[in-house]
Design an enzyme around this catalytic site. Structure first.
Site, short mmCIF file in Angstrom:
data_model
loop_
_atom_site.label_atom_id
_atom_site.label_comp_id
_atom_site.label_asym_id
_atom_site.label_seq_id
_atom_site.Cartn_x
_atom_site.Cartn_y
_atom_site.Cartn_z
N ASP A 275 1.02 -1.04 -0.15
CA ASP A 275 -0.01 -0.23 0.10
C ASP A 275 1.01 1.20 0.09
O ASP A 275 2.13 1.07 0.02
CB ASP A 275 -0.97 -0.27 1.13
CG ASP A 275 -2.31 0.76 1.03
OD1 ASP A 275 -3.27 0.51 1.59
OD2 ASP A 275 -2.01 1.49 0.16
C1 GLC Z 1 -4.61 4.04 -0.20
C2 GLC Z 1 -5.14 3.01 0.18
C3 GLC Z 1 -5.26 2.14 -0.92
C4 GLC Z 1 -4.96 2.63 -2.29
C5 GLC Z 1 -3.80 3.34 -2.35
C6 GLC Z 1 -3.48 4.00 -3.67
O1 GLC Z 1 -3.83 4.68 1.01
O2 GLC Z 1 -4.75 2.39 1.39
O3 GLC Z 1 -6.55 1.25 -0.93
O4 GLC Z 1 -5.22 1.59 -3.28
O5 GLC Z 1 -3.60 4.33 -1.30
O6 GLC Z 1 -4.14 5.33 -3.60
#
Ligand code: GLC
Length: 734
Positions: A275
């Site tokens: 993430d």
């Molecule tokens: C965010 C989220 C994740 C998302 C990623 C990219 O913090 O936790 O679900 O896909 O960043 O935006």
């Protein structure tokens, strides 16, 4: 048993792909290999060339970049891709990712709403429309479906989840993966899916986002993992690691879940993406001492691609040189990224056809979003047939509330630039051309201004009926949008009470991204509809339901508590040794609160219709079955008759729950193991059939090695139209 989901081929692993991977690995430098494991973010969509800080282009040109997120638009995508393909040494194409969670241009209802449809087809539709729009805009990969089961309505991301039940969530996961990926990832209208967040993110203590998750093995495997396993079985091309710890070990550095369960156990050969800075956050977690250790822990545990933070690229070569990273692990991670790109067809077709770019919601897409939104709505109360509105008799309708004339009905994760929702007020005026439709907002969605109350009361007084649209704005739903209270923000409850006090029949339409505590104001109004955040076609869909053009048939995918103090409160709970018995309310020493009535305001699986249904007793194809037979694949058929006893056609969701009253690990009082949404004409009766097998009856134990057990004894098979289903038959397991 899965309800007849078509067996979609996992993205096939081809000899040709594997040969090309081996060839590339043999030509790549160590730096290029680590570069392939890097994903950087494009500064959001600020036009060709200007969208990035230059870091993306520079890394792409050096062949030290594998993927980019947030590049939107065919021209932007091609401009960045051209650098990687035509200017880097090996010309390996980039894969472009984006959070297309419930729509690209065409915003569908939030995922929690889609779960309420108890109809995976609505989710597949979202996936197909979203994939076509996204891929035409140069997006190859969506960070969706989020399949985190949760018992936490305070958690803002419940809006993005399929709710509190693993079986429903698994059906949602499969439908979304199939909708996004189809059976050919290289097709110009398909994108790679990403099951997230692995794992147990929905278990955050206190509902506080990113917070601690301490979970037993049996709860991890029986509650949180099933939707991920279903997504992987359905062929999800990627999985995203979760921000939280899993019993003390961060999910980004957890070899047991990332490699033991996901890759070795389930045979997942796709990409595990971190993430956003999730790898670097191992330091904040208290797991890694520094960035080098964070990178080593994450890559070794099973993360393949690092989103935004750069520990792999910055420290990987030295770690490898010092023997602190295995070359096999490095090559495996690179192979997974290259395999994703090959499956997407990016080596053959790295660029997107600009002339085919979908630049706005199409008529068909809007129609699909409208139909889906109508199927997601849940009728919570309808006294005296207040709904549907009587279009012929209605002379004046007052449409009140801060969301009556609002476009803020898309919900969390709607993409910046996506067209706003059609307001409810406009759609009701179009649906009721012979009525005078008046409007007053009454109070703002939040804040202390009540100066509009008198106008709202006067407008209600002058009307034959009121539709009051209240709830949560999108901004207090979604990631990092955690509420300690589940009530209506601001003075909206005061508005409801004031309008109800006029005596004009009142229908409340609730909008929001989570279960809301519905106070005694609901006793003062005639009808309540949970519309969730219904997406771009919110207005037309609400009007369809309120006028009866669409008969509501949705059911709650999450428990609605009476008060936030009851949370966590969920249907699939253990019974305890001292369960509360409503027949003996005065019993003191039982599991209950002193200051609130026991149980939920509205239970999981609950929802009304404009007609009524009668469900018969379940019948079993056999009364006994052995563990051996179950392990060999034998099943039991459960049949229940359902009849539409009303005067309108409608849809009922017939639900099957299992309960194991005595097991080596205490089992929940109910577990959803089947549902069928059936449309019945007035007076029509039909037999609904479910098939129950080993995976519906058995359960995972606390053995960390992962043991799924079937035990002799009884299984109670309950059927009904909510999790309060009582009718049951006993199946004896020998
Ligand atoms: C965010 C989220 C994740 C998302 C990623 C990219 O913090 O936790 O679900 O896909 O960043 O935006």
């Amino acid at each position: 048993m899965n309800q007849g989901e078509p067996a979609m081929p996992n993205p096939a692993r081809t000899d040709e792909h594997e040969a090309r991977i081996a060839g590339l690995l043999g030509r790549m430098t160590v730096e290029e290999k680590f570069g392939q494991l890097q994903q950087l973010a494009w500064a959001w969509n600020t036009g060709p060339g200007g969208g990035s800080t230059g870091a993306v282009e520079a890394a792409a040109r050096k062949g030290l970049l594998g993927s980019v997120l947030n590049v939107v638009g065919a021209a932007n995508s091609n401009a960045v891709q051209r650098i990687a393909v035509e200017e880097s040494r090996l010309g390996i194409p980039l894969v472009f990712g984006l959070d297309v969670i419930h729509g690209f241009h065409t915003t569908f209802p939030i995922p929690l709403a889609q779960a309420a449809a108890f109809d995976p087809e609505v989710t597949r539709t979202d996936g197909e429309v979203s994939a076509a729009e996204a891929r035409s805009n140069g997006i190859h990969w969506t960070f969706s479906p989020m399949v985190d089961v949760t018992h936490e309505p305070r958690w803002g991301r419940i809006a993005e989840s399929p709710g509190e039940d693993p079986y429903l969530a698994a059906r949602y996961a499969v439908a979304k993966v199939h909708g996004y990926q189809g059976d050919d990832l290289s097709a110009p209208d398909r994108v790679a899916a990403c099951a997230k967040h692995f794992a147990a993110y929905g278990g955050a203590e206190g509902g506080r986002d990113y917070n601690t998750v301490d979970v037993s093995e049996q709860r991890l495997r029986n509650l949180y993992l099933p939707p991920f396993e279903a997504a992987v079985e359905a062929g999800a091309a990627t999985v995203m690691a979760a921000f939280n710890t899993v019993s003390g070990v961060p999910a980004h550095a957890n070899p047991r879940t990332l490699t033991g369960v996901l890759k070795d156990g389930w045979g997942f050969d796709g990409v595990v993406v971190s993430d956003w800075t999730g790898v670097q956050e191992l330091i904040a977690h208290g797991s890694a001492a520094d960035e080098a250790e964070a990178g080593r822990l994450a890559l070794s545990a099973g993360v393949d691609l690092e989103m935004v933070s750069t520990t792999f690229v910055d420290h990987g070569p030295a770690l490898l040189e010092r023997g602190e990273l295995s070359r096999e692990r490095l090559d495996d991670a690179v192979a997974r990224v290259l395999r994703l790109k090959l499956r997407l067809g990016l080596f053959e077709r790295p660029y997107v056809e600009v002339s085919a770019e979908i630049t706005a919601p199409g008529v068909g897409a809007r129609a699909a979003a409208r139909e889906v939104a109508g199927r997601c709505m849940v009728l919570l109360k309808n006294d005296g047939g207040a709904l549907p509105l009587d279009a012929t008799a209605l002379r004046t309708l007052a449409v009140l509330g801060p969301f009556a004339d609002s476009g803020d009905l898309l919900g969390t994760w709607a993409l910046p630039g996506a067209p706003e929702a059609v307001p409810v007020l406009r759609s009701l005026r179009e649906a009721l051309p012979h009525a005078v439709v008046t409007h007053a907002p009454g109070v703002p969605a939040d804040g202390s201004d009540v100066s509009g109350l008198p106008e709202a009361v006067a407008t209600a007084t002058a009307a034959d009926a009121v539709v009051l649209v209240v709830g949560e704005p999108s901004e207090i739903s979604g990631e990092a949008a955690v509420r300690s209270d589940l009530g209506l923000p601001g003075h909206q409850e005061e508005l409801i009470r004031a309008v109800a006090a006029t005596g004009t029949p009142c229908v409340v339409v609730l909008v929001g991204g989570r279960p809301l505590t519905i106070g005694d104001w609901a006793d003062q109004v005639q009808a309540v509809v949970m519309a969730w955040h219904p997406g771009i076609e919110a207005g037309p869909a609400v009007a369809d339901v309120l006028t009866g053009a669409v008969v509501p048939g949705g059911k709650l995918p999450v428990t609605f508590p009476r008060t936030v103090g009851q949370v966590p409160l969920y249907y699939n709970h253990e019974r305890t040794g001292r369960p509360y018995d409503p027949a003996v309310p005065e019993e003191k020493y039982v599991s209950k609160y002193l200051d609130v009535q026991d149980g939920p305001r509205f239970p999981f699986g609950y929802g009304l219709s404009y007609t009524t249904f009668d469900l018969g007793e379940p019948a079993l194809s056999r009364e006994r079955i052995s563990v051996r037979e179950l392990r060999e694949g034998a099943t039991v058929e459960v049949t229940v008759r359902v009849r539409n006893t009303g005067d309108r056609d409608g849809e009922e969701v017939v639900q099957l729950y299992v309960r194991d009253p005595a097991a080596s690990i205490v089992r929940p009082v109910r577990q959803l193991r089947g549902f069928q949404r059936v449309r019945l004409a007035a007076g029509e009766e039909r037999a609904v059939r479910f098939t129950v097998g080993a995976e519906d009856i058995g359960f995972w134990t606390n053995d960390p090695a992962g043991v799924f057990t079937l035990e002799p004894g009884e299984i109670h098979l309950h059927t009904g139209n909510s999790s309060h289903a009582r009718a049951h038959r006993t199946l004896r397991i020998t």
